[in-house]
Design an enzyme around this catalytic site. Structure first.
Site, PDB file in Angstrom:
ATOM      1  N   ASP A 262       0.819  -1.208   0.000  1.00  0.00           N
ATOM      2  CA  ASP A 262       0.000   0.000   0.000  1.00  0.00           C
ATOM      3  C   ASP A 262       0.852   1.256   0.000  1.00  0.00           C
ATOM      4  O   ASP A 262       2.036   1.225   0.284  1.00  0.00           O
ATOM      5  CB  ASP A 262      -0.900   0.010   1.237  1.00  0.00           C
TER       6      ASP A 262
ATOM      7  N   MET B 235      -7.602   9.384   9.343  1.00  0.00           N
ATOM      8  CA  MET B 235      -8.215   9.872   8.093  1.00  0.00           C
ATOM      9  C   MET B 235      -9.193  11.016   8.358  1.00  0.00           C
ATOM     10  O   MET B 235     -10.242  11.096   7.719  1.00  0.00           O
ATOM     11  CB  MET B 235      -8.969   8.715   7.390  1.00  0.00           C
TER      12      MET B 235
ATOM     13  N   LYS C   8      -2.466   4.763  -4.778  1.00  0.00           N
ATOM     14  CA  LYS C   8      -2.985   5.664  -5.816  1.00  0.00           C
ATOM     15  C   LYS C   8      -2.044   5.684  -7.015  1.00  0.00           C
ATOM     16  O   LYS C   8      -0.846   5.884  -6.862  1.00  0.00           O
ATOM     17  CB  LYS C   8      -3.091   7.074  -5.249  1.00  0.00           C
TER      18      LYS C   8
HETATM   19  N1  SAH Z   1      -3.944   0.356   9.132  1.00  0.00           N
HETATM   20  C1  SAH Z   1      -3.367   1.649   9.448  1.00  0.00           C
HETATM   21  C2  SAH Z   1      -4.352   2.771   9.228  1.00  0.00           C
HETATM   22  C3  SAH Z   1      -4.777   2.936   7.781  1.00  0.00           C
HETATM   23  S1  SAH Z   1      -5.846   4.293   7.554  1.00  0.00           S
HETATM   24  C4  SAH Z   1      -2.838   1.633  10.883  1.00  0.00           C
HETATM   25  O1  SAH Z   1      -3.134   0.701  11.629  1.00  0.00           O
HETATM   26  O2  SAH Z   1      -2.112   2.557  11.250  1.00  0.00           O
HETATM   27  C5  SAH Z   1      -4.715   5.544   7.068  1.00  0.00           C
HETATM   28  C6  SAH Z   1      -4.644   6.633   8.110  1.00  0.00           C
HETATM   29  O3  SAH Z   1      -3.773   6.236   9.174  1.00  0.00           O
HETATM   30  C7  SAH Z   1      -4.057   7.932   7.622  1.00  0.00           C
HETATM   31  O4  SAH Z   1      -5.001   8.715   6.944  1.00  0.00           O
HETATM   32  C8  SAH Z   1      -3.653   8.579   8.935  1.00  0.00           C
HETATM   33  O5  SAH Z   1      -4.778   9.078   9.628  1.00  0.00           O
HETATM   34  C9  SAH Z   1      -3.139   7.373   9.703  1.00  0.00           C
HETATM   35  N2  SAH Z   1      -1.691   7.211   9.568  1.00  0.00           N
HETATM   36  C10 SAH Z   1      -1.034   6.172   9.030  1.00  0.00           C
HETATM   37  N3  SAH Z   1       0.313   6.346   9.108  1.00  0.00           N
HETATM   38  C11 SAH Z   1       0.499   7.537   9.719  1.00  0.00           C
HETATM   39  C12 SAH Z   1       1.659   8.288  10.092  1.00  0.00           C
HETATM   40  N4  SAH Z   1       2.899   7.840   9.861  1.00  0.00           N
HETATM   41  N5  SAH Z   1       1.476   9.483  10.701  1.00  0.00           N
HETATM   42  C13 SAH Z   1       0.244   9.945  10.956  1.00  0.00           C
HETATM   43  N6  SAH Z   1      -0.884   9.287  10.619  1.00  0.00           N
HETATM   44  C14 SAH Z   1      -0.765   8.101  10.008  1.00  0.00           C
END
Ligand code: SAH
Length: 258
Positions: free
Chosen positions: A34, A170, A56
């Site tokens: 991803d 998100m 994307k």
């Molecule tokens: N499965 C992932 C979440 C996926 S949804 C998890 O468990 O972390 C994607 C969202 O995760 C992003 O829009 C943001 O809100 C958050 N996110 C993921 N990586 C991040 C990072 N390094 N810093 C801040 N937010 C992050």
């Protein structure tokens, strides 16, 4: 028949992947990864491993979820060792369980490897604990975005009233709406809030304010996705530790001068 490993890559810092997950990457014949996966992790793979990007594309379209399901099934049926690599934890807002259902429906063996989720590790990395004795006895991970894009599908009122710390994933696009809902539900405008972009990476950006101030700060600091929004009293600990560390540095510098 091959097997599919649905693997959590951790929140950004490549060192925050689990040993089990890195072993999966090393043994993979093909990796479907991803957008939020740190590309450094792909260098753990063998030279001949096929790497398939599912984020994307230049035409701004994501690979359709059904297409991903079909490809995972196809490669597993070819006897391949397949890794489906996702940011954070695969079952936290990661659609990992949808993939498990698709695989099980097609009789494909799979295993899910947990990852360090952004909602925990990203605040932690800037000294914000999601729970704290006395000020935060409960914590919720919430999506600020839903499948239809409608932000109304989350019970903001219930969350505002019953949960001490909110970690919103998100949520940047709907930030105004979210703040408005929380204020309507009775949260004080002085409630502390932090937004952390690219947490645990070298591009990390942190802004700290209140429900009343944060939107202006987002604009002036150009904070964008991927970002985690943390709301609650625990945000104050970030500032408390910053001050303590600054004081320690000051005392140390005076000691050196002396
Ligand atoms: N499965 C992932 C979440 C996926 S949804 C998890 O468990 O972390 C994607 C969202 O995760 C992003 O829009 C943001 O809100 C958050 N996110 C993921 N990586 C991040 C990072 N390094 N810093 C801040 N937010 C992050």
């Amino acid at each position: 028949m091959g097997k599919v490993y649905i693997v959590g890559a951790g929140p950004g810092d490549p060192d925050l992947i689990t040993i089990k997950a890195s072993k999966c990457i090393q043994n993979a014949d093909v990796i479907f990864y991803d957008r939020l996966v740190n590309s450094e992790l792909l260098t753990l793979a063998k030279k001949e491993t096929e790497l398939v990007y599912c984020g994307k594309s230049p035409n701004k379209h994501f690979m359709k979820q059904e297409t991903i399901h079909q490809l995972l099934v196809k490669y597993a049926e070819q006897g391949k060792n397949v890794v489906r690599l996702k940011g954070g934890d695969p079952y936290v807002f990661g659609r990992g369980a949808e993939e498990a259902i698709a695989l099980a429906s097609n009789g494909i063996e799979y295993e899910v490897i947990p990852g360090v989720t952004a909602g925990l590790a990203v605040p932690l990395n800037v000294d914000i604990p999601v729970t704290y004795r006395e000020t935060s006895r409960s914590f919720a991970m919430v999506t600020g975005h839903s499948i239809t894009g409608e932000p109304t599908e989350v019970d903001w009122k219930g969350l505002a009233r019953s949960v001490d710390t909110l970690a919103i994933y998100m949520g940047m696009r709907n930030l105004s709406f979210i703040i408005c809902q929380l204020l309507k539900a009775g949260k004080k405008s002085t409630t502390p809030i932090a937004i952390i972009q690219n947490g645990t990476t070298t591009h990390e950006v942190v802004i700290v304010g209140t429900l009343a101030t944060i939107e202006k700060q987002v604009v002036s600091k150009h904070v964008r996705n991927p970002a985690i929004i943390i709301i609650g009293e625990v945000v104050k600990i970030h500032e408390q530790l910053l001050q303590l560390k600054a004081m320690n540095r000051y005392i140390e510098s005076r000691a050196i001068e002396a």
